[in-house]
Design a protein around this motif. Structure first.
Motif, short mmCIF file in Angstrom:
data_model
loop_
_atom_site.label_atom_id
_atom_site.label_comp_id
_atom_site.label_asym_id
_atom_site.label_seq_id
_atom_site.Cartn_x
_atom_site.Cartn_y
_atom_site.Cartn_z
N ASN A 9 -2.95 -59.53 25.77
CA ASN A 9 -1.74 -60.32 25.51
C ASN A 9 -1.72 -61.56 26.39
OD1 ASN A 9 -0.81 -58.57 23.56
ND2 ASN A 9 0.50 -57.43 24.97
N ASP A 10 -2.10 -61.41 27.66
CA ASP A 10 -2.15 -62.56 28.57
C ASP A 10 -3.16 -63.59 28.06
OD1 ASP A 10 -0.28 -61.34 30.18
OD2 ASP A 10 -1.71 -60.73 31.73
N ARG A 11 -4.32 -63.10 27.59
CA ARG A 11 -5.35 -64.00 27.06
C ARG A 11 -4.82 -64.74 25.84
NH1 ARG A 11 -8.77 -62.04 23.44
NH2 ARG A 11 -9.75 -63.76 22.42
N ASP A 12 -4.16 -64.02 24.94
CA ASP A 12 -3.60 -64.65 23.74
C ASP A 12 -2.54 -65.68 24.10
OD1 ASP A 12 -5.25 -63.06 22.21
OD2 ASP A 12 -3.66 -61.63 21.66
N GLU A 13 -1.69 -65.37 25.07
CA GLU A 13 -0.67 -66.33 25.50
C GLU A 13 -1.32 -67.57 26.10
OE1 GLU A 13 2.32 -64.62 28.05
OE2 GLU A 13 2.63 -62.94 26.67
N THR A 14 -2.38 -67.38 26.87
CA THR A 14 -3.09 -68.51 27.47
C THR A 14 -3.71 -69.38 26.40
OG1 THR A 14 -3.54 -67.21 29.46
CG2 THR A 14 -4.90 -69.16 29.11
N LEU A 15 -4.34 -68.77 25.41
CA LEU A 15 -4.95 -69.54 24.32
C LEU A 15 -3.89 -70.30 23.53
CD1 LEU A 15 -7.66 -67.02 23.03
CD2 LEU A 15 -8.02 -69.12 24.35
N ASP A 16 -2.75 -69.66 23.27
CA ASP A 16 -1.66 -70.33 22.56
C ASP A 16 -1.17 -71.53 23.35
OD1 ASP A 16 -1.82 -68.45 20.55
OD2 ASP A 16 -0.07 -67.30 21.22
N LEU A 17 -1.05 -71.36 24.67
CA LEU A 17 -0.60 -72.45 25.53
C LEU A 17 -1.60 -73.61 25.50
CD1 LEU A 17 1.37 -73.55 27.71
CD2 LEU A 17 -0.08 -72.43 29.39
N LEU A 18 -2.88 -73.30 25.60
CA LEU A 18 -3.90 -74.34 25.58
C LEU A 18 -3.91 -75.10 24.25
CD1 LEU A 18 -6.86 -72.55 27.40
CD2 LEU A 18 -5.45 -74.43 28.27
N GLU A 19 -3.74 -74.37 23.16
CA GLU A 19 -3.72 -75.01 21.84
C GLU A 19 -2.50 -75.91 21.66
OE1 GLU A 19 -4.17 -71.98 18.86
OE2 GLU A 19 -6.15 -71.41 19.59
#
Length: 170
Positions: A9-19
């Motif tokens: 979930n943390d990884r997904d949130e980070t990817l969403d933030l970067l995008e």
């Protein structure tokens, strides 16, 4: 496991933030300086990690002192342990309840935690189990449901009747 799910979930949130970040013109930045600063940050964080990596429950002086207090001077007493951070409250609770040698030495105290992650409607029953006399719940006193050691963040700082408590550790 829950830690694996949390990491995903943390990884997904980070990817969403970067995008979601706007695209920048790299020519406006000193990329060599940024890379150098980033390498310095990584080195500093690595040094910090190397220093704290060795801190385990077996090598935690404050935890050892709390265990000593609860198994000696405060053994058999009602103890309220206040901590500022909820992560610390969780850490202390886990370290105490998962240590059979400590539990035996301390007389098998019943330990509970209250922090911001405990729903407000669940806090009152825990307070009553910790201080049953003060909270007009004498039927809880002396039962297996009574709490001997309550570990809490500042969510209990006001408006709670904790008069059954004999000792406070902050």
């Amino acid at each position: 496991s829950s830690s694996h799910t949390r990491a995903l979930n943390d990884r997904d949130e980070t990817l969403d933030l970067l995008e979601a970040l706007p695209e920048l013109d790299a020519a406006q930045y000193d990329l060599d300086q940024i890379q150098e600063d980033l390498a310095a940050d990584i080195a500093a964080l690595t040094r910090i990690w190397e220093r704290i990596e060795a801190i385990t429950t077996d090598r935690d002086a404050k935890l050892a002192r709390i265990k000593q207090l609860l198994s000696q001077d405060l053994r058999g007493q009602k103890v309220l342990v206040f901590t500022y951070y909820k992560d610390t409250a969780r850490y202390l609770t886990r370290a105490l309840v998962e240590d059979p040698a400590f539990l035996a030495a301390a007389g098998k105290p019943r330990i509970a935690r209250i922090d911001g992650d405990v729903a407000p409607q669940d806090r009152e029953p825990r307070v009553a189990r910790f201080a049953p006399i003060a909270n007009d719940r004498p039927e809880l006193a002396g039962t297996d449901g009574e709490i001997d050691v309550l570990i809490s963040s500042d969510v209990l700082s006001e408006g709670q009747n904790l008069q059954d408590c004999g000792q406070l550790v902050n």
